[in-house]
Design an enzyme around this catalytic site. Sequence first.
Site, short mmCIF file in Angstrom:
data_model
loop_
_atom_site.label_atom_id
_atom_site.label_comp_id
_atom_site.label_asym_id
_atom_site.label_seq_id
_atom_site.Cartn_x
_atom_site.Cartn_y
_atom_site.Cartn_z
N TYR A 49 7.70 2.10 -7.73
CA TYR A 49 6.86 0.78 -7.78
C TYR A 49 6.51 0.41 -8.89
O TYR A 49 6.77 -0.72 -9.61
CB TYR A 49 5.96 0.60 -7.00
CG TYR A 49 6.10 1.09 -5.15
CD1 TYR A 49 7.19 0.51 -4.83
CD2 TYR A 49 5.29 1.82 -4.65
CE1 TYR A 49 8.02 0.73 -3.42
CE2 TYR A 49 5.72 1.97 -3.28
CZ TYR A 49 6.79 1.50 -2.72
OH TYR A 49 7.31 1.60 -1.57
N GLU A 109 0.80 -1.12 -0.01
CA GLU A 109 0.06 0.01 -0.05
C GLU A 109 0.89 1.14 0.07
O GLU A 109 1.96 1.44 0.46
CB GLU A 109 -0.92 0.16 1.33
CG GLU A 109 -2.24 -1.04 1.37
CD GLU A 109 -1.66 -2.51 1.74
OE1 GLU A 109 -2.40 -3.12 1.69
OE2 GLU A 109 -0.70 -2.34 2.46
#
Length: 146
Positions: A116, A104
């Site tokens: 990411y 998250e």
Amino acid sequence: MKIRPMCEEDLEKVLAIENESFISKWHKEQFLYELNENPYAVLLVADYEGVICGFIDFWVTFDVAQLNQIAVHPALRKKGIASVLIEDMINRVTKVDVNKITLEVRVNNESAINLYEKFGFKRELLKKSYYDNGDDAIFMIKEVGE
């Protein structure tokens, strides 16, 4: 730079990086639990000649890894240290039959989201008011292994 397991002697330096990196900060007790009691936790540091440059904390449960935290000392950001930590995590988890990594990230943390995505994490869903201060989180997944 060497990526190695975190030890208790690293905690003061890790906590300093933690305090400069996150809105919701972990306390020493949380790191001690991860280090000494959580059988699923893997904590690593990026060590350059004795200087802790950054750290990563992830859990491996069966065929899934969960990235909990990654941080780099503010003075050393944008030098590829986070990328080295993520690459190391990916290499480790694929050796133990993990087939996906989840995480998250705060919706407004553009630099982390870009990092990411560079590693193939995909945005899966929005978690409304996920964080203590009410911020939303993006849940991301990366398929790895077979």
